[in-house]
Design an enzyme around this catalytic site. Structure first.
Site, short mmCIF file in Angstrom:
data_model
loop_
_atom_site.label_atom_id
_atom_site.label_comp_id
_atom_site.label_asym_id
_atom_site.label_seq_id
_atom_site.Cartn_x
_atom_site.Cartn_y
_atom_site.Cartn_z
N TYR A 141 1.19 -1.46 -0.13
CA TYR A 141 -0.11 0.32 0.22
C TYR A 141 1.07 1.42 0.45
CZ TYR A 141 -4.09 -1.89 0.96
OH TYR A 141 -6.01 -3.25 1.36
N LYS A 192 2.88 -15.06 2.52
CA LYS A 192 3.32 -16.25 0.49
C LYS A 192 5.25 -16.00 1.15
CE LYS A 192 1.93 -17.18 -2.37
NZ LYS A 192 0.93 -18.76 -3.30
N ASP A 225 -2.96 -17.92 0.16
CA ASP A 225 -3.73 -18.61 -0.63
C ASP A 225 -4.65 -19.73 0.50
OD1 ASP A 225 -1.24 -19.78 -0.32
OD2 ASP A 225 -1.51 -20.43 -2.96
N ASP A 249 -6.85 -6.81 4.46
CA ASP A 249 -7.69 -6.64 3.47
C ASP A 249 -9.01 -7.47 2.92
OD1 ASP A 249 -9.01 -4.16 2.25
OD2 ASP A 249 -8.66 -4.89 0.60
N ASP A 253 -12.31 -8.90 3.96
CA ASP A 253 -13.48 -9.52 3.77
C ASP A 253 -14.36 -10.72 3.44
OD1 ASP A 253 -13.56 -6.46 3.50
OD2 ASP A 253 -14.81 -6.30 1.26
C1 IPM Z 1 -10.39 -1.21 4.65
C2 IPM Z 1 -10.46 -0.75 2.40
C3 IPM Z 1 -9.03 0.42 2.69
C4 IPM Z 1 -8.01 -0.66 2.54
C5 IPM Z 1 -9.58 1.06 1.43
C6 IPM Z 1 -10.18 2.32 1.11
C7 IPM Z 1 -8.29 1.74 1.33
O1 IPM Z 1 -10.85 -1.35 1.59
O2 IPM Z 1 -10.54 -0.90 4.38
O3 IPM Z 1 -10.48 -2.06 4.34
O4 IPM Z 1 -8.12 -1.79 2.36
O5 IPM Z 1 -7.31 -0.51 3.67
MN MN Z 2 -11.27 -3.48 2.23
#
Ligand code: IPM
Ligand code: MN
Ligand code: NAD
Length: 361
Positions: A141, A192, A225, A249, A253
């Site tokens: 990032y 990884k 993975d 990240d 999710d």
């Molecule tokens: C998160 C988001 C952020 C990230 C983006 C919006 C910069 O996806 O907080 O999970 O990738 O960290």
């Molecule tokens: Mn995110």
């Protein structure tokens, strides 16, 4: 002295879920003596529209002067297609970096009322309680060089740099080990290392730190993975998952869906002791449902609970907020993102928040 929170609603459904947070704070102040003072500022697209930048120096200063920062979400189609430094997401990255928030705690906890709302069968998620410790201000990032350049043959080349230093790895690994000591004592470090030098250094550094300072922790390693697969196969095998910025990240999710919805997962971003933490849902601005009044406010409300427990010195009120969310879910109330089974009734952001506020009082 009264504690101070800076509220940054942001874009899309951000303002909807922050409105819910503000109402919960109001209820805690009125009924439970929280005494939390709030100020509101702009971030992301809202800040671009107001000030021409995704995070102004004034708002960053306000954040630094607060005890905690609570954010909604940033981003949206309106601000896509411009240079990265002028995008809403950069405001969030600047805020994390500006406050030195290197450790991002993302708990994936399955409320028992939602065990049938998961995309996995009940038996795989009932009682699920894992937590990610995601490195937040390093890795690909922030690594340089980055960009898109032109090659002599007329093609373009897009490139980013994944890099981690020993100290960046050590400080976030420490957070994971300390946290594990208060939980089941198990850390799974995800990388990884089989293909990336940054992953190899990650693994070596985590291993050495554990051997030297945390011999009591059961440390395991897993490739990212495989971890993605194991989360869908048998998520209850995990206690603390330590991983880098990008993997954290993505995997968080994925884990959100184990708990019923992306709208359920809160987070806390923490830095050196004494610096304000940033508490925010892990979801984004959800442009597809923005303005419809249907966003699930749980992730944002549960992020406030994390702030109450970790930095506002009110673990009792954190329990109360989490208990109130559980009670509302037990009573069958659901926003539309949550699977509607027998005995449930659908409501919107405001209706759900009404019920939480009532339960808190
Ligand atoms: C998160 C988001 C952020 C990230 C983006 C919006 C910069 O996806 O907080 O999970 O990738 O960290
Ligand atoms: Mn995110
Ligand atoms: P998203 O998280 O905004 O949405 C993904 C899906 O989940 C959508 O279908 C959305 O409707 C649903 N969803 C998310 N939160 C929900 C909630 N609280 N209640 C009900 N449904 C919910 O991800 P995206 O669509 O990939 O990204 C949209 C924008 O948000 C992009 O600009 C992205 O950069 C940004 N983003 C910001 C953050 C953040 O502010 N922390 C996090 C992720 C994405």
């Amino acid at each position: 002295m009264a504690k101070r929170a800076l509220l940054l609603p942001g874009d899309g459904i951000g303002p909807d879920v922050m409105e819910a947070v503000q109402r919960v704070i109001g209820a805690l102040n009125a009924a439970h003596g929280l005494g939390l003072e709030t100020q509101t500022g702009e971030i992301g697209g809202a800040s671009i529209d107001a000030h021409g930048v995704p995070l102004s120096g004034a708002v960053l200063d306000q954040a630094r002067a607060s005890d905690v920062v609570l954010m909604g979400a940033v981003g949206g189609p309106k601000w896509e297609g411009v240079a990265y430094h002028l995008r809403p997401e950069q405001g969030l990255l600047d805020l994390r970096k500006g406050l030195g928030l290197y450790a991002n705690l993302r708990p994936a906890y399955c409320f028992s009322a939602l065990a049938d709302a998961s995309s996995l069968k009940r038996e795989f998620v009932e009682g699920l309680d894992l937590i990610f410790v995601r490195e937040l201000i390093g890795g690909v990032y922030f690594g340089t060089p980055r960009g898109i350049d032109e090659l002599p043959d007329g093609q373009k080349r897009g490139f980013n740099t994944q890099s981690y230093t020993t100290s960046e790895i050590e400080r976030v690994a420490r957070t994971a080990f300390e946290l594990a000591r208060k939980r089941q004592g198990a850390v799974c470090s995800v990388d990884k290392a089989n293909v990336m030098e940054s992953g190899l250094l990650w693994r070596q550094t985590v291993t050495a730190l554990a051997a030297g300072e945390y011999p009591d922790i059961a440390l395991t390693h897993m490739y990212a993975d495989n971890c993605a697969m194991q989360l869908a196969r048998a998520p209850k095998q995990f206690d603390v998952i330590l991983t880098d910025n990008l993997f954290g990240d993505i995997l968080s999710d994925e884990a959100a869906m184990l708990t019923g919805s992306l709208g359920m997962l809160p987070s806390a971003a923490l830095g050196a002791s004494g610096s304000p933490g940033l508490y925010e849902p892990i979801h984004g601005s959800a442009p597809d449902i923005a303005g419809k009044g249907v966003a699930n406010p749980c992730a944002a409300i549960l992020s406030l609970a994390m702030a109450l427990r970790l930095q506002l010195g009110r673990p009792d009120l954190a329990d109360r907020v989490e208990g109130s969310v559980a009670a509302v879910l037990d009573a069958g109330l659901r926003t539309p993102d949550l699977h509607a089974g027998p005995g449930t009734s659908q409501t919107g952001t405001e209706g759900f928040c009404d019920a939480v506020v009532q339960a808190i009082q």
